[in-house]
Design an enzyme around this catalytic site. Sequence first.
Site, PDB file in Angstrom:
ATOM      1  N   ASP A   1      -2.352 -36.808  16.173  1.00 39.44           N
ATOM      2  CA  ASP A   1      -1.126 -36.905  15.517  1.00 39.44           C
ATOM      3  C   ASP A   1      -0.084 -35.922  15.142  1.00 39.44           C
ATOM      4  OD1 ASP A   1      -2.751 -36.576  13.532  1.00 39.44           O
ATOM      5  OD2 ASP A   1      -2.179 -38.296  12.302  1.00 39.44           O
TER       6      ASP A   1
ATOM      7  N   ARG B   1     -16.347 -35.088  14.636  1.00 34.84           N
ATOM      8  CA  ARG B   1     -16.735 -35.869  13.520  1.00 34.84           C
ATOM      9  C   ARG B   1     -15.555 -37.286  13.243  1.00 34.84           C
ATOM     10  NH1 ARG B   1     -14.074 -31.926  10.847  1.00 34.84           N
ATOM     11  NH2 ARG B   1     -15.388 -30.272  11.735  1.00 34.84           N
TER      12      ARG B   1
ATOM     13  N   SER C   1      -6.534 -39.501  16.167  1.00 30.68           N
ATOM     14  CA  SER C   1      -6.331 -38.723  15.209  1.00 30.68           C
ATOM     15  C   SER C   1      -7.449 -38.403  14.359  1.00 30.68           C
ATOM     16  CB  SER C   1      -5.180 -39.158  14.411  1.00 30.68           C
ATOM     17  OG  SER C   1      -3.994 -39.140  15.205  1.00 30.68           O
TER      18      SER C   1
HETATM   19  C1  BGC Z   1      -7.971 -35.785  10.727  1.00 34.71           C
HETATM   20  C2  BGC Z   1      -7.134 -35.181  11.667  1.00 34.71           C
HETATM   21  C3  BGC Z   1      -5.559 -35.968  11.730  1.00 34.71           C
HETATM   22  C4  BGC Z   1      -5.444 -36.140  10.073  1.00 34.71           C
HETATM   23  C5  BGC Z   1      -4.007 -37.021   9.835  1.00 34.71           C
HETATM   24  C6  BGC Z   1      -7.628 -35.938   9.567  1.00 34.71           C
HETATM   25  O1  BGC Z   1      -8.590 -36.767   8.863  1.00 34.71           O
HETATM   26  O2  BGC Z   1      -9.324 -35.209  11.008  1.00 34.71           O
HETATM   27  O3  BGC Z   1      -7.263 -34.935  13.136  1.00 34.71           O
HETATM   28  O4  BGC Z   1      -4.668 -35.383  12.239  1.00 34.71           O
HETATM   29  O5  BGC Z   1      -6.429 -36.929   9.262  1.00 34.71           O
HETATM   30  O6  BGC Z   1      -4.177 -38.157  10.574  1.00 34.71           O
END
Ligand code: BGC
Length: 420
Positions: free
Chosen positions: A153, A115, A100
């Site tokens: 996620d 990133r 995620s």
């Molecule tokens: C990430 C996402 C993720 C979200 C929730 C963010 O910091 O960049 O990819 O879906 O957090 O977990």
Amino acid sequence: MIPTFVFGWPTGKESGDFLALDLGGTNLRVCLVTLQGEGKFEMTQTKYRLTEEQKHDEGQKLFDFCAECLKTFIDTNYTDGEGKSTLKPGETLPLGFTFSYPCVQERIDHGELIRWTKGFGALNTEGRDVAEMFRNSIAKYEIPVTMTAIINDTTGTLIASSYVNPKTKIAVIFGTGCNAAYMENVKDIEKIKSLGIDDKAQMAINCEWGAFDSFEHEHLPRTKYDVTVDETSNKPGEQAFEKLISGRYLGEILRLVICELIDEGVLFLGQDTYKLETPYVFETAFLSLMESDPTDELLMIIGIFTHFFAVETTLAERQFFRALAMLIGRRAARLSACGIAAIVSKMGYLDEGCLVGADGSLYNKYPGFAERVHEGLIDIFGDKGRNIVTHHAEDGSGVGSAIIAAMTKVRRDAGLYPNV
Ligand code: BGC
């Protein structure tokens, strides 16, 4: 706005055993999901704690650790009474990898990390295909799995929520990080125009809205505390929207206000306040507890400040802290409503209404968070805002990941890989 190569909604008939490995924030989780069709499933899972060192060490080591946990889980769950594997020789288990963090995908089982977010910073990982890195670890430990899909996620949540309730059109996560996913028409996705994918198909989009207004800071009003949170983070300038909303930062915002008032000599005069001076010691969970304190004396708040920070508070100070927590929590919820409203407007969901599957510690545990999101939606859309209803989503990182692995397997078997 990242195309995910998750094509369309699940049928609800997906079935079979699938593994999911969830690397998303605080914990690492391995799940075995048995999809039973008809929107039903069963799940067994084990959580493994990640240390701060692991989050900042070599990336390959992090994936090796994921592989070790996966191996332990399989050894435990696929071994008979005599300690022999219950898998047939050469058999591999299909695995969905829920990762995620923002990744550019060229196909469902590929993901180049743009990133790290949420305080992660493992080395030599940004810019690389994390699916391949994880596959290397799987091979190193000779684990009998085939990684079929890499999933965000939010995408998992979108698919899992739709599996059990097809009225779900949007998924949001309000946890350590924040983000959303929705289903888009392929013909409207500029980024994948050149791939020649069937125009009538649909594909889930991982919005990565946490990155909205990063670097430019043109649209979101920020306080000086927000600016400090940003500048002292391991990723200054990045995740501008997320830093105003997600659980990783809300406690820190409140702590910075308190520290400023300590410096100005307004709070805790004559007391030793060093325990409040360490960044991120004030957890967002404390804001939840402060807001839900049912006593007139605000005994919960007394408890937090004496127990964790060794300072005495007056009733007036406690009322102030609670009011501050309410402001920070309410702002987070109302900004989240703006994000949802943007997707609703773009996709034209307002008149017919839709369900929004929501998950994450803020949404699930912060008192009144959902109500405040709904209030925000009504302020934006008027009465029609009531048509947009959030609900606690199914576990997207576990169940959703398994369903996507199952959908991918069906498509592969039908010769529709990598694209439809
Ligand atoms: C990430 C996402 C993720 C979200 C929730 C963010 O910091 O960049 O990819 O879906 O957090 O977990």
